[in-house]
Each structure stands twice: as C-alpha cells, then as structure tokens.
Design a protein around this motif. Structure first.
Motif, short mmCIF file in Angstrom:
data_model
loop_
_atom_site.label_atom_id
_atom_site.label_comp_id
_atom_site.label_asym_id
_atom_site.label_seq_id
_atom_site.Cartn_x
_atom_site.Cartn_y
_atom_site.Cartn_z
N PRO A 1 21.96 -50.22 44.60
CA PRO A 1 21.24 -48.67 44.23
C PRO A 1 19.98 -48.93 44.41
CG PRO A 1 21.79 -49.95 42.32
CD PRO A 1 22.40 -50.97 43.27
N LYS B 1 17.73 -45.76 47.65
CA LYS B 1 16.94 -44.86 47.50
C LYS B 1 15.96 -44.41 48.92
CE LYS B 1 15.88 -45.75 42.67
NZ LYS B 1 14.96 -46.10 41.60
N GLY C 1 24.36 -40.64 43.85
CA GLY C 1 22.94 -41.41 43.48
C GLY C 1 22.55 -41.48 42.06
N THR D 1 18.83 -37.98 42.70
CA THR D 1 20.00 -37.55 43.42
C THR D 1 19.78 -37.60 44.80
OG1 THR D 1 19.55 -35.36 42.73
CG2 THR D 1 20.81 -36.62 41.02
N ARG D 2 20.74 -37.65 45.63
CA ARG D 2 20.96 -37.20 47.06
C ARG D 2 22.09 -36.58 47.22
NH1 ARG D 2 16.87 -39.40 46.13
NH2 ARG D 2 15.82 -41.42 47.23
N SER E 1 26.67 -44.30 40.65
CA SER E 1 26.40 -43.03 41.29
C SER E 1 27.11 -41.81 40.77
CB SER E 1 26.82 -42.81 42.59
OG SER E 1 26.60 -41.72 43.26
#
Length: 278
Positions: free
Chosen positions: A11, A15, A221, A226-227, A243
C-alpha cells in the motif's frame, strides 16, 4: 494457454502509481470475448476472476499451467453469475440452466465443467469467480428471486439499491467464497458510500448492465489518500484488503461482488465515516 497473473501490491508503493499503473494492476478490461475464456489470477487471497460468452459450441473449462493442477477445480471452488441471455452449465453429467442473474456454485473436485448459450443470438455471459478450497461442498443453483434481496439506501443520497446474497453462510454453502450482486435503482449511482475496508478479506467487483458510453468512477486506496479508476461496462476491479471499494456511475448499473480470505462472515467490515476520506 495462459492465465494473466497479478501480484500483490504494497500500500505504500501504491501511493506512487500513476493512472496507467493503477489500471494495469487492478483493472480487468476484457471479461467477455465470444467463445473465449479470459481469466486473471490475483495473488490477493489467490482469487481468480474471469468470464465466458459462449456463442457457438459447448466450451469446457480449461486448466492452466499456472494452477499446477490436473484440472481447474482440483483444489478450487467456483461461483458463476449469468449476466446475459439464458444458458446452461454442465457439471459432470448434471445440467443446470441459468437465466440472467442466476448463480451456480460448483465445489472442489469436479473435473469437467462446460458452458453453452441456449440462443446464440442472445448469448449467456457467465462471470466466473474461483477461490482455493480445502473441502468438498455440493454443487447448487440459486435463482435471483431466492437470493434474499434486500433494499437499501435513500433517493436523497442517490444510492437506492437492491442487494442479492448468493454464496454466504445463510445462502449457498461454500468453502470460503462469498459472492453476491448489487443492482442500483433508477437515478441512483453511488455504491458502498460511506465505504469500508476488511483487512481480513480481498474483494472483486465486476460492473455490468451499463450502455457502452457510460462509466463508473471506482474509488480505491487507503481512506486518507484515495485514487480512482474509470471503469467501463463488463470490466472487473481487484480490491486489496487495505483498500476502500466504492463507486459512482454516470448512470445506474449493477455489479457482482465476491470475497475470500481469513473468514466467511459477510458482515466482517471496518466501516469508515465521511470525514475520514481524503
């Protein structure tokens, strides 16, 4: 003949991913190709997502070198959801007819599984979700109307929806696979918001029931960073345990959800509040 393999992602490393890398790691763009199996093998809880759109002859579930087994379900179980026209699945010598939104569970140890559409002009579209299994569970069919549909959400939040639970502790029995479907109501577009995570299980989403020019903005994410991925009709998303998994569409839609991991409890979720999202 090969299956595409996707490895697990740290994780922290996630990013730094750009749009191309996120799509490459977590999005399955082609699920249904006429008369061809397409599969992605995820290292997240060893889940496999795939599809078959049988237009011509009967199609037998293949075995892949990556599985290191004599047949696909030697050490695996399989959940099937039909999202197209009527079709049938043969498990050994047993025949199961699936209409749209019907679900079939097939347990470990079944050597031959085959797929066919009843009408080539309106072919079936079978979503296939497979997880490792350590025990045999009987094959069973569940019709959509019998899948414990529950209405949730409000028009004010644009998230009215019906949740269908197929494979879970109080539905079709499995070894570890949990699977169901959510259908958004007319003019509702948000799913799973506020979101949650479940660090003990991975999840897969497959979006469907959209026109080709519509899209889902799927959010993933860590909650604090977040994405998003832009997802088209009949595409799949792999969601890691760390996520969130939530989406908003340019139209109403449906999606399959499937989970596997440390436990078998549908309610094992770590809920988040809106002020935790960034």
């Amino acid at each position: 003949m090969h299956i595409q393999v996707r490895h697990a992602t740290n994780p922290t490393d996630f990013k730094s991913y750009d749009t191309h890398r996120i799509r490459e790691e977590f999005l399955m763009e082609k699920l249904f190709v006429p008369d061809q199996f397409h599969f992605v093998y995820s290292h997240y809880d060893r889940m496999i997502v795939g599809g078959i759109k049988p237009v011509g002859q009967l199609h037998k579930l293949p075995v892949y070198e990556e599985l290191k087994s004599d047949y696909f379900l030697e050490r695996r179980e399989l959940g099937i959801l039909n999202v197209g026209g009527d079709g049938f699945v043969m498990v050994g010598e047993e025949l199961y007819t699936l209409q749209k939104r019907d679900c079939l569970y097939i347990g470990k140890g079944n050597k031959t599984v085959s797929f066919k559409s009843l009408d080539a002009e309106f072919p079936a579209k079978f979503i296939l979700i497979s997880t490792p299994a350590h025990r045999n569970v009987p094959t069973a069919l569940l019709k959509a109307a019998d899948a414990m549909p529950v209405d949730m959400g409000t028009p004010e939040n644009a998230n009215t929806r019906t949740i269908y639970k197929y494979i879970h502790a109080d539905g079709l029995e499995s070894c570890q696979l949990v699977m169901g479907m959510t259908a958004m109501k007319y003019s509702s577009v948000w799913n799973t918001m506020p979101p949650h995570i479940h660090d003990r299980r991975s999840e897969i989403y497959v979006y469907f029931d959209m026109d080709e020019d519509q899209r889902i903005f799927h959010f993933m994410g860590a909650p604090e960073e977040t994405r998003h991925i832009v997802v088209a009709n009949e595409q799949a998303i792999i969601s890691p345990p760390w996520s969130i998994h939530s989406g908003a569409g340019t139209t109403s839609y449906s999606f399959l959800w499937a989970m596997a991991g440390e436990n078998y409890s549908f309610t094992d979720m770590d809920f988040l509040t809106m002020n935790e999202l960034k």
